[in-house]
Design an enzyme around this catalytic site. Sequence first.
Site, PDB file in Angstrom:
ATOM      1  N   LYS A  16      85.447 -72.280 -38.924  1.00  0.00           N
ATOM      2  CA  LYS A  16      84.625 -73.401 -38.426  1.00  0.00           C
ATOM      3  C   LYS A  16      84.262 -73.176 -36.972  1.00  0.00           C
ATOM      4  O   LYS A  16      84.953 -72.464 -36.232  1.00  0.00           O
ATOM      5  CB  LYS A  16      85.336 -74.745 -38.589  1.00  0.00           C
ATOM      6  CG  LYS A  16      86.632 -74.942 -37.778  1.00  0.00           C
ATOM      7  CD  LYS A  16      86.446 -75.417 -36.362  1.00  0.00           C
ATOM      8  CE  LYS A  16      87.750 -75.409 -35.590  1.00  0.00           C
ATOM      9  NZ  LYS A  16      87.622 -75.453 -34.146  1.00  0.00           N
ATOM     10  N   GLY A 102      91.243 -67.647 -32.237  1.00  0.00           N
ATOM     11  CA  GLY A 102      89.886 -67.512 -31.697  1.00  0.00           C
ATOM     12  C   GLY A 102      89.148 -68.819 -31.544  1.00  0.00           C
ATOM     13  O   GLY A 102      87.986 -68.834 -31.153  1.00  0.00           O
ATOM     14  N   ALA A 105      89.741 -71.895 -36.189  1.00  0.00           N
ATOM     15  CA  ALA A 105      90.642 -72.522 -37.161  1.00  0.00           C
ATOM     16  C   ALA A 105      91.072 -71.580 -38.274  1.00  0.00           C
ATOM     17  O   ALA A 105      91.209 -71.990 -39.433  1.00  0.00           O
ATOM     18  CB  ALA A 105      90.015 -73.802 -37.737  1.00  0.00           C
ATOM     19  N   ALA A 109      92.540 -72.600 -41.833  1.00  0.00           N
ATOM     20  CA  ALA A 109      91.798 -72.187 -43.024  1.00  0.00           C
ATOM     21  C   ALA A 109      92.753 -71.594 -44.054  1.00  0.00           C
ATOM     22  O   ALA A 109      92.680 -71.909 -45.251  1.00  0.00           O
ATOM     23  CB  ALA A 109      90.726 -71.165 -42.641  1.00  0.00           C
ATOM     24  N   ASP A 141      93.025 -79.369 -38.146  1.00  0.00           N
ATOM     25  CA  ASP A 141      91.800 -78.768 -38.679  1.00  0.00           C
ATOM     26  C   ASP A 141      91.905 -78.426 -40.171  1.00  0.00           C
ATOM     27  O   ASP A 141      90.939 -77.939 -40.757  1.00  0.00           O
ATOM     28  CB  ASP A 141      91.480 -77.464 -37.924  1.00  0.00           C
ATOM     29  CG  ASP A 141      91.101 -77.710 -36.470  1.00  0.00           C
ATOM     30  OD1 ASP A 141      90.669 -78.844 -36.143  1.00  0.00           O
ATOM     31  OD2 ASP A 141      91.238 -76.776 -35.663  1.00  0.00           O
TER      32      ASP A 141
HETATM   33  O1  C5P Z   1      97.170 -80.048 -35.128  1.00  0.00           O
HETATM   34  P1  C5P Z   1      97.404 -78.679 -34.598  1.00  0.00           P
HETATM   35  O2  C5P Z   1      98.755 -78.150 -34.947  1.00  0.00           O
HETATM   36  O3  C5P Z   1      96.303 -77.716 -34.965  1.00  0.00           O
HETATM   37  O4  C5P Z   1      97.350 -78.794 -33.018  1.00  0.00           O
HETATM   38  C1  C5P Z   1      97.858 -77.784 -32.182  1.00  0.00           C
HETATM   39  C2  C5P Z   1      98.049 -78.333 -30.780  1.00  0.00           C
HETATM   40  O5  C5P Z   1      96.770 -78.626 -30.178  1.00  0.00           O
HETATM   41  C3  C5P Z   1      98.816 -79.649 -30.684  1.00  0.00           C
HETATM   42  O6  C5P Z   1     100.200 -79.411 -30.623  1.00  0.00           O
HETATM   43  C4  C5P Z   1      98.283 -80.240 -29.382  1.00  0.00           C
HETATM   44  O7  C5P Z   1      98.897 -79.639 -28.271  1.00  0.00           O
HETATM   45  C5  C5P Z   1      96.836 -79.791 -29.383  1.00  0.00           C
HETATM   46  N1  C5P Z   1      95.937 -80.809 -29.967  1.00  0.00           N
HETATM   47  C6  C5P Z   1      95.691 -81.972 -29.239  1.00  0.00           C
HETATM   48  N2  C5P Z   1      94.853 -82.936 -29.763  1.00  0.00           N
HETATM   49  C7  C5P Z   1      94.242 -82.743 -30.962  1.00  0.00           C
HETATM   50  C8  C5P Z   1      94.481 -81.565 -31.710  1.00  0.00           C
HETATM   51  C9  C5P Z   1      95.336 -80.616 -31.172  1.00  0.00           C
HETATM   52  O8  C5P Z   1      96.219 -82.162 -28.133  1.00  0.00           O
HETATM   53  N3  C5P Z   1      93.436 -83.685 -31.444  1.00  0.00           N
END
Ligand code: C5P
Length: 304
Positions: A16, A102, A105, A109, A141
């Site tokens: 994405k 990168g 996501a 994915a 994501d």
């Molecule tokens: O949800 P995911 O594990 O992909 O997020 C990785 C990190 O990115 C989170 O631990 C956070 O530090 C940051 N993040 C955030 N706000 C979001 C999505 C991600 O701060 N909406």
Amino acid sequence: MAREVRGPVRVRVPAKINLHLAVGARQPNGYHDLVTVFHAVDVYDELVISRAQRLSVRTSGPHDVPTGTKNLAGAAARALALRLGMKASVAIEIAKQIPVAGGMAGGSADAAAALVGCAALWGADLPRDALGEIAAALGSDVPFALSGGTAVGTGRGERLSPVLSRTPLHWVLALSDGQLSTPAVYAELDRLRQIGSPPRTGAVQAMLTALATGDPAMVAAEMSNDLQPAAFSLLPELRRTVRAGLDAGALGGIVSGSGPTVALLAADPASAAGIAAELAGSGTCRSVRIATGPVPGARVVGTG
Ligand code: C5P
């Protein structure tokens, strides 16, 4: 219960980019409230999922991808198995095309593809909503990687509503030598906001209107990403990549998600080919790819 298949199951899942990414304040749970427009492009990881004695994850391609259950695809298989009251006895092989760390996501994915593939292998008759809930628990994501297309994401990015955009968009992706960790980029944005006021994106509606016209120049004019100043701060050479893409004729250029991949929008396929050739010779990125979106999310493409 849908019928189990013997396997292996092959699943294809797209990368994405974020056409619009407005980041709100950090919430007590550590996440930031978002309003984003996700757009799935035809750069795919492919997973082959087979029955096995125990859970394993292997990747071909880059060597810096977590293996075994540290990989998000392994966590996804475990989460689905838990929900179904069974053991996650599968071997997952991932052929990676999506750049690692990168901003496209790729890990999310792979998790979405593992959910779809394991559900098919095990004949799990779960509503798409249930798969979406498990996906949201795995990462912000992951739900979008299930659905694909173009969609507005709110909350952490996990709450989705589809956007109708039938006109294909032609992209040039500039892959970077560096990697950026998503939490580090969000933390850098918090730091920049504490010491100043980096530019903020406008309302999402302008991008939705641009997408409805199908005019790539209008889409390009509305592309924006609140994480971009933070990505530039951590990897200053990304500014040169965007500049080189614009100089080569791109209608617009933006850091994808938390970066460091840069997404450049072209007027048409011929223009994309020209921009890609020029950018490849500019010395401002590791490699260049042409891509088109939107495309559907994680799909089973073969069962044994
Ligand atoms: O949800 P995911 O594990 O992909 O997020 C990785 C990190 O990115 C989170 O631990 C956070 O530090 C940051 N993040 C955030 N706000 C979001 C999505 C991600 O701060 N909406």
